[in-house]
Design a protein around this motif. Structure first.
Motif, PDB file in Angstrom:
ATOM      1  N   THR A 130       0.852  -1.182   0.000  1.00  0.00           N
ATOM      2  CA  THR A 130       0.000   0.000   0.000  1.00  0.00           C
ATOM      3  C   THR A 130       0.892   1.238   0.000  1.00  0.00           C
ATOM      4  O   THR A 130       2.109   1.146  -0.080  1.00  0.00           O
ATOM      5  N   GLY A 131       0.317   2.415   0.081  1.00  0.00           N
ATOM      6  CA  GLY A 131       1.119   3.619   0.244  1.00  0.00           C
ATOM      7  C   GLY A 131       1.537   4.261  -1.065  1.00  0.00           C
ATOM      8  O   GLY A 131       0.826   4.177  -2.071  1.00  0.00           O
ATOM      9  N   PRO A 132       2.721   4.903  -1.083  1.00  0.00           N
ATOM     10  CA  PRO A 132       3.115   5.738  -2.229  1.00  0.00           C
ATOM     11  C   PRO A 132       3.378   4.991  -3.527  1.00  0.00           C
ATOM     12  O   PRO A 132       3.258   5.555  -4.605  1.00  0.00           O
ATOM     13  N   VAL A 133       3.786   3.714  -3.450  1.00  0.00           N
ATOM     14  CA  VAL A 133       4.019   2.919  -4.668  1.00  0.00           C
ATOM     15  C   VAL A 133       3.203   1.631  -4.540  1.00  0.00           C
ATOM     16  O   VAL A 133       3.750   0.531  -4.384  1.00  0.00           O
ATOM     17  N   PRO A 134       1.868   1.727  -4.596  1.00  0.00           N
ATOM     18  CA  PRO A 134       1.025   0.554  -4.359  1.00  0.00           C
ATOM     19  C   PRO A 134       1.132  -0.465  -5.484  1.00  0.00           C
ATOM     20  O   PRO A 134       1.178  -0.108  -6.661  1.00  0.00           O
ATOM     21  N   GLN A 135       1.192  -1.722  -5.114  1.00  0.00           N
ATOM     22  CA  GLN A 135       1.205  -2.786  -6.110  1.00  0.00           C
ATOM     23  C   GLN A 135       1.031  -4.139  -5.438  1.00  0.00           C
ATOM     24  O   GLN A 135       1.243  -4.282  -4.229  1.00  0.00           O
ATOM     25  N   THR A 136       0.649  -5.103  -6.235  1.00  0.00           N
ATOM     26  CA  THR A 136       0.525  -6.477  -5.772  1.00  0.00           C
ATOM     27  C   THR A 136       1.594  -7.308  -6.471  1.00  0.00           C
ATOM     28  O   THR A 136       1.689  -7.303  -7.701  1.00  0.00           O
ATOM     29  N   LEU A 137       2.414  -7.994  -5.676  1.00  0.00           N
ATOM     30  CA  LEU A 137       3.511  -8.798  -6.208  1.00  0.00           C
ATOM     31  C   LEU A 137       3.255 -10.269  -5.895  1.00  0.00           C
ATOM     32  O   LEU A 137       2.904 -10.608  -4.761  1.00  0.00           O
ATOM     33  N   HIS A 138       3.458 -11.116  -6.883  1.00  0.00           N
ATOM     34  CA  HIS A 138       3.294 -12.559  -6.679  1.00  0.00           C
ATOM     35  C   HIS A 138       4.627 -13.261  -6.910  1.00  0.00           C
ATOM     36  O   HIS A 138       5.312 -13.005  -7.918  1.00  0.00           O
TER      37      HIS A 138
END
Length: 272
Positions: free
Chosen positions: A198-206
């Motif tokens: 979450t936050g300034p560089v949000p992303q989902t990593l698998h």
């Protein structure tokens, strides 16, 4: 991923923006603030800026100063070279150091603008081995972006951590994430790991572990066995070895295989 040649105009513009952000961060500091200890062992705010000056100076072909250095934080030849530059610059006042920073980064920008496509795409020695010069410049962006955080954290001020600079610099945080999962945390075959940032560089990593090797994947072939949720700024600092998971236990959420999750967040640190 590691051999992809980043866009020259984009990286050059982002480096210019990054150096401007660093200038704004330290401009006007008094001498005491310049000498504030940073999150990096043995280095003050002054030393972090001096380190960046040294690296950019070397890229301009300037010789490493002949300085005597020592310290427990110096662990290898690269560390010795870094320290020689820092030691040679320590007699300067903070304002003088900033002038040196502005001079060397200005010359580096001119050099980058004159770089040919052949040079930009050509393989050169880098901190991650042989890679295109353009990738090396993305590593430079990442390094300076991380050092902006080091200085801000030392001074107790907030800076913009997201945006284009953050998104591109973040690429370098992910290239060896699979190694952290297997070599560091001992994730067993079949592990399916998701990082929700979450936050300034949000992303989902698998991350998927297959036959003892882990790699980033676009999607998992089943439910995640472990889910780690945290702020992207904290993830960056853990990856950079600037802090520990134990110091931020209340800011990290784990689901699924909690034991693996605990090992993961404690072994994220890596060095470029």
């Amino acid at each position: 991923m590691t051999d992809t040649v980043p866009d020259r105009a984009e990286i050059t513009a982002l480096l210019s923006d990054q150096w401007d952000a660093l200038t704004r961060l330290v401009d006007g500091l008094d001498e005491n603030r310049w000498r504030t200890p940073s999150p990096l062992p043995g280095w003050t705010v002054f030393d972090v800026v001096a380190h960046m000056i040294g690296t950019e100076s070397m890229l301009l072909g300037e010789p490493t100063p002949d300085a005597e250095v020592s310290g427990a934080h110096i662990r290898n030849e690269i560390g010795t070279l870094n320290e020689k530059w820092i030691e040679s610059l320590r007699p300067l006042a903070g304002a003088q150091l900033l002038d040196r920073f502005l001079d060397v980064t200005g010359r580096r920008l001119k050099a980058l603008e004159q770089t040919t496509d052949e040079t930009w795409g050509g393989f050169v020695p880098t901190p991650v081995g042989m890679a295109p010069y353009g990738r090396f410049m993305r590593i430079r962006l990442f390094d300076c972006w991380m050092h902006e955080h080091d200085i801000a954290d030392a001074l107790g001020v907030a800076v913009e951590e997201g945006g284009s600079r953050g998104a591109v610099a973040y690429t370098e945080l992910l290239t060896a994430l699979g190694r952290a999962a297997v070599k560091g945390a001992g994730a067993p075959d079949g592990s399916r790991i998701t990082f929700e940032l979450t936050g300034p560089v949000p992303q989902t990593l698998h991350v998927a572990v297959v036959v003892g090797r882990a790699s980033l994947v676009g999607t998992l072939d089943g439910p995640a066995t472990t889910v780690v949720t945290m702020d992207s700024g904290l993830f960056a600092r853990l990856r950079g070895g600037r802090t520990t998971a134990d110091a931020h236990a209340g800011e990290i959420s784990l689901a699924g295989d909690i034991d693996l999750g605990n090992r993961l967040v404690r072994t994220l640190a890596f060095t470029i």
